[in-house]
Design a protein around this motif. Structure first.
Motif, PDB file in Angstrom:
ATOM      1  N   PRO A   6      13.316  -4.860  10.329  1.00 40.89           N
ATOM      2  CA  PRO A   6      13.448  -5.877  10.921  1.00 40.89           C
ATOM      3  C   PRO A   6      12.844  -7.143  10.033  1.00 40.89           C
ATOM      4  O   PRO A   6      13.341  -8.211   9.868  1.00 40.89           O
ATOM      5  N   LEU A   7      11.935  -6.965   8.747  1.00 38.05           N
ATOM      6  CA  LEU A   7      11.317  -7.902   7.721  1.00 38.05           C
ATOM      7  C   LEU A   7      12.139  -7.550   6.814  1.00 38.05           C
ATOM      8  O   LEU A   7      12.426  -8.756   6.093  1.00 38.05           O
ATOM      9  N   ALA A   8      12.748  -6.441   6.129  1.00 44.37           N
ATOM     10  CA  ALA A   8      13.601  -6.354   5.379  1.00 44.37           C
ATOM     11  C   ALA A   8      14.945  -7.422   5.214  1.00 44.37           C
ATOM     12  O   ALA A   8      15.244  -7.824   4.310  1.00 44.37           O
ATOM     13  N   ASP A  25       0.770  -1.173  -0.051  1.00 45.37           N
ATOM     14  CA  ASP A  25      -0.065   0.176  -0.036  1.00 45.37           C
ATOM     15  C   ASP A  25       0.990   1.227   0.047  1.00 45.37           C
ATOM     16  O   ASP A  25       2.126   1.075  -0.074  1.00 45.37           O
ATOM     17  N   SER A  26       0.460   2.340   0.268  1.00 43.05           N
ATOM     18  CA  SER A  26       1.191   3.630   0.457  1.00 43.05           C
ATOM     19  C   SER A  26       2.096   3.101   1.623  1.00 43.05           C
ATOM     20  O   SER A  26       1.580   2.853   2.509  1.00 43.05           O
ATOM     21  N   PRO A  27       3.263   3.909   1.649  1.00 49.44           N
ATOM     22  CA  PRO A  27       4.265   3.525   2.785  1.00 49.44           C
ATOM     23  C   PRO A  27       3.656   4.119   4.087  1.00 49.44           C
ATOM     24  O   PRO A  27       3.743   3.472   5.057  1.00 49.44           O
ATOM     25  N   VAL A  83      11.008  -2.468  -0.117  1.00 48.54           N
ATOM     26  CA  VAL A  83      12.114  -2.058   1.088  1.00 48.54           C
ATOM     27  C   VAL A  83      12.357  -0.487   0.535  1.00 48.54           C
ATOM     28  O   VAL A  83      12.435   0.422   1.299  1.00 48.54           O
ATOM     29  N   ALA A  84      12.676  -0.296  -0.535  1.00 50.11           N
ATOM     30  CA  ALA A  84      13.116   1.180  -0.911  1.00 50.11           C
ATOM     31  C   ALA A  84      12.011   2.136  -0.728  1.00 50.11           C
ATOM     32  O   ALA A  84      12.147   3.185  -0.336  1.00 50.11           O
ATOM     33  N   THR A  85      10.704   1.799  -0.891  1.00 50.47           N
ATOM     34  CA  THR A  85       9.628   2.634  -0.665  1.00 50.47           C
ATOM     35  C   THR A  85       9.172   2.634   0.791  1.00 50.47           C
ATOM     36  O   THR A  85       8.400   3.599   1.253  1.00 50.47           O
ATOM     37  N   GLY A  86       9.758   1.869   1.686  1.00 51.96           N
ATOM     38  CA  GLY A  86       9.349   2.005   2.927  1.00 51.96           C
ATOM     39  C   GLY A  86       8.215   1.055   3.683  1.00 51.96           C
ATOM     40  O   GLY A  86       8.045   0.945   4.588  1.00 51.96           O
ATOM     41  N   GLU A  87       7.636   0.291   2.363  1.00 52.24           N
ATOM     42  CA  GLU A  87       6.554  -0.591   2.840  1.00 52.24           C
ATOM     43  C   GLU A  87       6.837  -1.794   3.734  1.00 52.24           C
ATOM     44  O   GLU A  87       6.208  -2.311   4.484  1.00 52.24           O
ATOM     45  N   LEU A  88       8.243  -2.027   3.534  1.00 48.40           N
ATOM     46  CA  LEU A  88       8.673  -3.359   4.363  1.00 48.40           C
ATOM     47  C   LEU A  88       9.792  -2.821   5.313  1.00 48.40           C
ATOM     48  O   LEU A  88      10.904  -2.520   4.887  1.00 48.40           O
TER      49      LEU A  88
END
Length: 416
Positions: A193-195, A143-145, A185-190
């Motif tokens: 700790p999960l990345a 979704d959106s970050p 990951v780059a967008t900040g959605e992940l």
């Protein structure tokens, strides 16, 4: 000896979660016996009875939980007429009992780490105690970050909170996409700790199960064009535009309205086809086809919403595709549509520009070309057996045979 795999999907809206898991089931059933020398069996826990229309490999079965539906006020019982809390308790106990009975070596949850109302909490505690390898499977776009971050922050489990709770419950995060097309990951959605434990598998495109065409299946002579709206719960507008669009000369038009389209929307599409003046048999409307990958592959052109599974099926072909992303609710589909359009995989029509004229004009131009997508990693289903094999060997080496395992070695074709 055998390896047992269990999967979970909540399925409050559409069938995308269950169909992702079903595709994984076929891939794991094909590859893990080759890699381990052991038989593989499995259980798919789903939340919508329509999921069971899709066949599973031998030795696998469905467990359908009483369903949730998404409403303006939140999750509510789809059919039972009980409170959300009572339904959560019923689903939680059923899932935990089933998982305790089958004793999985590998557990995969699709998208929602703790389920609706944290219904997986009890089961996850039991699985962690017995050493089951646990995986959170994610589509490439969440979704959106900002929305994604708020959702992760709400998580809590066994004294952990936020993304740390998810990291405590799951050994790995499988992202079903190509990081070069869209990188959560780059967008900040992940979050971090999960990345750190994420594996980008590639899109789950090539090798999707393709059920045979039965006597009641949707069949049309080639050439034909195809419109599909996924589960169909919010596909009425696209279906109506397609119903009255001009069909390219010499072609038939198949419209799949989806098993979850409201009856009034399905009837409106049928009425629109009757009023369109198209020659009888030119436009064919059906709710469901078990062999969608085959229909997409042989179509001259396809128009679709931008759900993950629809796009995965489209990208496995050279069929030109126009995608009309769902507007509202989440930013998932618009973000996916924009990323795939930038990658040259699809054409994009925003929902506010949708019309019968736009659909007809695109069909007329698209049937004269093909779209090549081999620059995108579409082999997630080919990779997933190796990814699962490595995880199982690291978590439960005694349960997996025949592995030359090096814990520091990464699988070359998987981006991490």
């Amino acid at each position: 000896m055998s390896i047992t795999v269990a999967m979970y999907s909540h399925d409050s809206l559409g069938l995308g979660h269950a169909r992702r898991n079903r595709a994984l089931a076929h891939a794991l059933a094909a590859d893990l016996p080759r890699l381990t020398g052991q038989r593989v069996r499995g259980l798919l826990i789903a939340g919508h009875p329509d999921a069971t229309q899709d066949a599973l490999p031998p030795g696998w079965d469905w467990l359908v939980l009483p369903g949730f539906a998404r409403t303006p006020g939140g999750y509510a019982s789809r059919n039972l007429g009980v409170s959300a809390s009572r339904l959560t308790a019923l689903r939680s106990g059923t899932a935990a009992a089933a998982l305790e009975a089958v004793e999985p070596d590998l557990f995969i949850a699709d998208r929602h780490p703790f389920g609706v109302g944290d219904e997986l909490g009890e089961a996850l505690s039991m699985l962690r105690e017995r050493g089951t390898a646990t995986v959170l499977g994610l589509r490439e776009v969440l979704d959106s970050p900002d929305v994604a971050r708020r959702e992760w922050e709400k998580a809590s489990w066994n004294g952990f909170s936020g993304a740390d709770a998810v990291a405590a419950a799951y050994d790995a995060v499988w992202v079903y996409g190509d990081r070069g097309v869209y990188d959560p990951v780059a967008t900040g959605e992940l979050p971090g700790p999960l990345a750190e434990r994420s594996v980008f598998t590639g899109y789950l495109s090539h090798g999707r199960p393709d059920d045979p065409v039965g006597p009641s299946g949707v069949q049309a002579p080639q050439p034909y064009v195809l419109t599909m709206v996924g589960g169909g719960s919010d596909g009425g507008a696209l279906g109506l535009a397609a119903a009255t669009a001009r069909v390219p000369a010499g072609h038939t038009h198949i419209i799949l309205t989806g098993p979850q389209m409201p009856q009034k929307d399905h009837d409106a599409i049928l009425d629109a086809v009757c009023r369109s003046g198209a020659p009888k048999g030119t436009v064919r409307v059906s709710r469901y086809a078990p062999h969608v990958p085959k229909l997409v592959r042989h179509a001259a052109a396809v128009i679709s919403m931008t759900g993950y599974n629809s796009m995965a099926e489209v990208m496995a072909t050279t069929t030109p595709a126009l995608t009309v992303p769902r507007s509202g609710h989440r930013e998932e589909q618009p973000r996916r549509a924009a990323a795939l359009a930038r990658a040259g995989a699809v054409d994009l029509l925003p929902a506010d520009e949708l019309s019968a004229q736009a659909v007809g004009e695109w069909f007329s131009s698209a049937v004269r070309r093909r779209t090549f997508r081999d620059h995108i990693d579409l082999d997630g289903l080919t990779h997933i057996g190796d990814v699962a094999h490595e995880l199982l060997a690291a978590q439960r080496p005694a349960a997996v045979t025949g592995l030359q395992h090096n814990a520091t070695e990464r699988i070359p074709h998987v981006s991490v």
